[in-house]
Design a protein around this motif. Structure first.
Motif, PDB file in Angstrom:
ATOM      1  N   GLU A  62      -9.775   3.525 107.611  1.00 45.20           N
ATOM      2  CA  GLU A  62      -9.204   4.579 106.777  1.00 45.20           C
ATOM      3  C   GLU A  62      -7.727   4.297 106.524  1.00 45.20           C
ATOM      4  O   GLU A  62      -7.002   3.872 107.424  1.00 45.20           O
ATOM      5  CB  GLU A  62      -9.353   5.933 107.475  1.00 45.20           C
ATOM      6  N   PRO A  63      -7.266   4.515 105.294  1.00 40.13           N
ATOM      7  CA  PRO A  63      -5.856   4.250 104.998  1.00 40.13           C
ATOM      8  C   PRO A  63      -4.947   5.254 105.696  1.00 40.13           C
ATOM      9  O   PRO A  63      -5.347   6.363 106.050  1.00 40.13           O
ATOM     10  CB  PRO A  63      -5.789   4.389 103.474  1.00 40.13           C
ATOM     11  N   ASP A  64      -3.720   4.826 105.896  1.00 40.62           N
ATOM     12  CA  ASP A  64      -2.742   5.703 106.531  1.00 40.62           C
ATOM     13  C   ASP A  64      -2.358   6.841 105.584  1.00 40.62           C
ATOM     14  O   ASP A  64      -2.345   6.681 104.360  1.00 40.62           O
ATOM     15  CB  ASP A  64      -1.493   4.908 106.914  1.00 40.62           C
ATOM     16  N   ILE A  65      -2.032   7.953 106.193  1.00 34.70           N
ATOM     17  CA  ILE A  65      -1.631   9.116 105.400  1.00 34.70           C
ATOM     18  C   ILE A  65      -0.187   8.923 104.955  1.00 34.70           C
ATOM     19  O   ILE A  65       0.699   8.642 105.770  1.00 34.70           O
ATOM     20  CB  ILE A  65      -1.775  10.410 106.227  1.00 34.70           C
ATOM     21  N   ALA A  66       0.016   9.044 103.667  1.00 34.62           N
ATOM     22  CA  ALA A  66       1.364   8.856 103.123  1.00 34.62           C
ATOM     23  C   ALA A  66       2.244  10.039 103.506  1.00 34.62           C
ATOM     24  O   ALA A  66       1.870  11.202 103.321  1.00 34.62           O
ATOM     25  CB  ALA A  66       1.296   8.716 101.614  1.00 34.62           C
ATOM     26  N   VAL A  67       3.403   9.723 104.046  1.00 33.81           N
ATOM     27  CA  VAL A  67       4.353  10.768 104.438  1.00 33.81           C
ATOM     28  C   VAL A  67       5.161  11.162 103.207  1.00 33.81           C
ATOM     29  O   VAL A  67       5.805  10.314 102.579  1.00 33.81           O
ATOM     30  CB  VAL A  67       5.287  10.264 105.553  1.00 33.81           C
ATOM     31  N   PRO A  68       5.144  12.409 102.821  1.00 35.66           N
ATOM     32  CA  PRO A  68       5.878  12.803 101.604  1.00 35.66           C
ATOM     33  C   PRO A  68       7.384  12.799 101.835  1.00 35.66           C
ATOM     34  O   PRO A  68       7.873  13.070 102.932  1.00 35.66           O
ATOM     35  CB  PRO A  68       5.356  14.215 101.330  1.00 35.66           C
ATOM     36  N   LYS A  69       8.093  12.473 100.775  1.00 37.75           N
ATOM     37  CA  LYS A  69       9.555  12.504 100.789  1.00 37.75           C
ATOM     38  C   LYS A  69      10.008  13.629  99.857  1.00 37.75           C
ATOM     39  O   LYS A  69       9.712  13.604  98.667  1.00 37.75           O
ATOM     40  CB  LYS A  69      10.117  11.160 100.324  1.00 37.75           C
ATOM     41  N   PHE A  70      10.703  14.560 100.429  1.00 37.04           N
ATOM     42  CA  PHE A  70      11.099  15.747  99.678  1.00 37.04           C
ATOM     43  C   PHE A  70      12.463  15.531  99.034  1.00 37.04           C
ATOM     44  O   PHE A  70      13.418  15.103  99.696  1.00 37.04           O
ATOM     45  CB  PHE A  70      11.146  16.972 100.599  1.00 37.04           C
ATOM     46  N   LYS A  71      12.492  15.822  97.756  1.00 35.15           N
ATOM     47  CA  LYS A  71      13.740  15.769  97.005  1.00 35.15           C
ATOM     48  C   LYS A  71      13.634  16.755  95.847  1.00 35.15           C
ATOM     49  O   LYS A  71      12.658  16.737  95.098  1.00 35.15           O
ATOM     50  CB  LYS A  71      13.988  14.353  96.481  1.00 35.15           C
ATOM     51  N   GLN A  72      14.610  17.582  95.756  1.00 32.26           N
ATOM     52  CA  GLN A  72      14.578  18.611  94.715  1.00 32.26           C
ATOM     53  C   GLN A  72      14.737  17.964  93.347  1.00 32.26           C
ATOM     54  O   GLN A  72      15.628  17.144  93.125  1.00 32.26           O
ATOM     55  CB  GLN A  72      15.692  19.641  94.943  1.00 32.26           C
ATOM     56  N   ARG A  73      13.819  18.317  92.478  1.00 31.03           N
ATOM     57  CA  ARG A  73      13.824  17.753  91.143  1.00 31.03           C
ATOM     58  C   ARG A  73      14.866  18.442  90.273  1.00 31.03           C
ATOM     59  O   ARG A  73      15.419  19.480  90.627  1.00 31.03           O
ATOM     60  CB  ARG A  73      12.439  17.888  90.515  1.00 31.03           C
ATOM     61  N   LYS A  74      15.068  17.811  89.139  1.00 31.17           N
ATOM     62  CA  LYS A  74      16.037  18.375  88.204  1.00 31.17           C
ATOM     63  C   LYS A  74      15.448  19.634  87.548  1.00 31.17           C
ATOM     64  O   LYS A  74      14.266  19.673  87.214  1.00 31.17           O
ATOM     65  CB  LYS A  74      16.372  17.325  87.148  1.00 31.17           C
ATOM     66  N   TRP A  75      16.274  20.616  87.367  1.00 34.77           N
ATOM     67  CA  TRP A  75      15.887  21.908  86.793  1.00 34.77           C
ATOM     68  C   TRP A  75      14.803  22.608  87.622  1.00 34.77           C
ATOM     69  O   TRP A  75      14.036  23.409  87.116  1.00 34.77           O
ATOM     70  CB  TRP A  75      15.396  21.770  85.339  1.00 34.77           C
ATOM     71  N   GLU A  76      14.704  22.259  88.917  1.00 35.05           N
ATOM     72  CA  GLU A  76      13.749  22.930  89.801  1.00 35.05           C
ATOM     73  C   GLU A  76      14.501  23.954  90.653  1.00 35.05           C
ATOM     74  O   GLU A  76      15.502  23.621  91.303  1.00 35.05           O
ATOM     75  CB  GLU A  76      13.041  21.915  90.703  1.00 35.05           C
ATOM     76  N   SER A  77      13.980  25.163  90.665  1.00 34.44           N
ATOM     77  CA  SER A  77      14.648  26.226  91.428  1.00 34.44           C
ATOM     78  C   SER A  77      14.384  26.045  92.918  1.00 34.44           C
ATOM     79  O   SER A  77      13.488  25.303  93.329  1.00 34.44           O
ATOM     80  CB  SER A  77      14.151  27.593  90.957  1.00 34.44           C
ATOM     81  N   ARG A  79      13.195  28.229  94.994  1.00 36.73           N
ATOM     82  CA  ARG A  79      11.913  28.820  95.374  1.00 36.73           C
ATOM     83  C   ARG A  79      10.759  27.863  95.072  1.00 36.73           C
ATOM     84  O   ARG A  79       9.858  27.671  95.904  1.00 36.73           O
ATOM     85  CB  ARG A  79      11.728  30.142  94.626  1.00 36.73           C
ATOM     86  N   ALA A  80      10.796  27.233  93.882  1.00 40.14           N
ATOM     87  CA  ALA A  80       9.735  26.281  93.530  1.00 40.14           C
ATOM     88  C   ALA A  80       9.782  25.050  94.435  1.00 40.14           C
ATOM     89  O   ALA A  80       8.744  24.494  94.816  1.00 40.14           O
ATOM     90  CB  ALA A  80       9.877  25.859  92.069  1.00 40.14           C
ATOM     91  N   TYR A  81      10.984  24.649  94.811  1.00 37.18           N
ATOM     92  CA  TYR A  81      11.134  23.484  95.691  1.00 37.18           C
ATOM     93  C   TYR A  81      10.546  23.766  97.070  1.00 37.18           C
ATOM     94  O   TYR A  81       9.811  22.946  97.638  1.00 37.18           O
ATOM     95  CB  TYR A  81      12.615  23.131  95.775  1.00 37.18           C
ATOM     96  N   ILE A  82      10.814  24.956  97.610  1.00 37.39           N
ATOM     97  CA  ILE A  82      10.276  25.324  98.927  1.00 37.39           C
ATOM     98  C   ILE A  82       8.760  25.466  98.868  1.00 37.39           C
ATOM     99  O   ILE A  82       8.034  25.043  99.782  1.00 37.39           O
ATOM    100  CB  ILE A  82      10.942  26.630  99.414  1.00 37.39           C
ATOM    101  N   GLN A  83       8.249  26.010  97.794  1.00 34.36           N
ATOM    102  CA  GLN A  83       6.799  26.168  97.647  1.00 34.36           C
ATOM    103  C   GLN A  83       6.100  24.810  97.562  1.00 34.36           C
ATOM    104  O   GLN A  83       5.034  24.606  98.152  1.00 34.36           O
ATOM    105  CB  GLN A  83       6.510  27.005  96.400  1.00 34.36           C
ATOM    106  N   ARG A  84       6.708  23.879  96.845  1.00 34.63           N
ATOM    107  CA  ARG A  84       6.115  22.540  96.737  1.00 34.63           C
ATOM    108  C   ARG A  84       6.124  21.830  98.089  1.00 34.63           C
ATOM    109  O   ARG A  84       5.147  21.156  98.462  1.00 34.63           O
ATOM    110  CB  ARG A  84       6.891  21.716  95.702  1.00 34.63           C
ATOM    111  N   MET A  85       7.185  21.968  98.853  1.00 38.48           N
ATOM    112  CA  MET A  85       7.231  21.367 100.189  1.00 38.48           C
ATOM    113  C   MET A  85       6.159  21.960 101.094  1.00 38.48           C
ATOM    114  O   MET A  85       5.511  21.241 101.871  1.00 38.48           O
ATOM    115  CB  MET A  85       8.624  21.577 100.799  1.00 38.48           C
TER     116      MET A  85
END
Length: 247
Positions: A62-77, A79-85
């Motif tokens: 089974e492939p390894d689970i990719a670890v997400p890298k969090f970075k706030q996108r442009k024009w992202e609020s 609240r939306a950034y915390i929800q996506r994380m």
């Protein structure tokens, strides 16, 4: 209350003027167009990662689970950034819980097999080293054999006699001392006697010789008769009828 940002205002410092946003975007796009390697490199890395994942799936790992890298996108609020994380972390937790048990310490690292070309190169290198050692050993043995040990009190009364000639010697031997073939034949024991033949064999050989001589003589007579011309003034023989009438 926030103050409205003025667009066409005089800069505070005449020597230091800020670059406009649109101009910065144009400069960045031009730089990306000049260096398209970054996009190609990104695509290549993605292809390599995807290929590795397919290989692992084909092998049953089974492939390894990719670890997400969090970075706030442009024009992202925020609240939306915390929800996506939160969503990405929940997804990673779900995958880790439903994943099969692994024991990476038990899995042995695969041994790197040497290629045939590398093996042949190492074999040739070992052969050269072995041959060089053998040559050195032979040279050392030859030097030990040719070394002349002089004992204490030993005296040489005359120079050594040279029995072998040098390879590039141009000196010739003395006349009359060469072993020539004519000299061997002229020597009393050098003449070879012909083998004795029987009387019957001698008679057969004599008859064959006589027959060959007679055949050669007959052939020679035929050639002489064919080459000699017939004389024109020679009288013709009289016919038998005229002789009878005269009688």
């Amino acid at each position: 209350s926030k103050e409205k940002k003025k667009v066409n205002c005089k800069p505070k410092n005449q020597d230091d003027q800020e670059i406009p946003f649109r101009l910065r975007e144009i400069m960045r796009s031009r730089q990306e167009m000049k260096n398209p390697i970054s996009n190609k490199k990104r695509k290549k890395e993605a292809q390599v990662a995807f290929r590795k994942m397919l290989e692992k799936e084909a092998k049953g790992v089974e492939p390894d689970i990719a670890v997400p890298k969090f970075k706030q996108r442009k024009w992202e609020s925020d609240r939306a950034y915390i929800q996506r994380m939160e969503q990405e972390t929940q997804h990673v937790l779900f995958l880790s819980k439903n994943q099969a048990a692994r024991q990476p310490e038990v899995q042995l690292a695969p041994k790197k097999e040497k290629s045939e070309r590398k093996k042949a190169f190492q074999q040739r290198r070992l052969d050269k080293v072995r041959q060089r050692r053998e040559e050195k050993a032979a040279e050392r043995l030859e030097q030990e054999l040719l070394r002349d040990t002089v004992h204490f009190g030993e005296v040489a009364l005359q120079p050594p006699e040279l029995t072998a000639r040098p390879r590039m010697s141009t000196s010739r031997g003395q006349p009359g001392k060469k072993s020539l073939m004519l000299r061997r034949l002229l020597s009393p024991g050098g003449v070879s006697q012909p083998p004795t033949t029987s009387l019957a064999r001698q008679r057969i050989v004599g008859e064959e010789r006589e027959r060959a001589v007679q055949a050669y003589r007959a052939l020679k007579r035929q050639r002489q008769a064919a080459q000699s011309p017939r004389p024109l003034d020679s009288p013709r023989p009289a016919s038998r009828k005229k002789a009878e009438t005269c009688l």
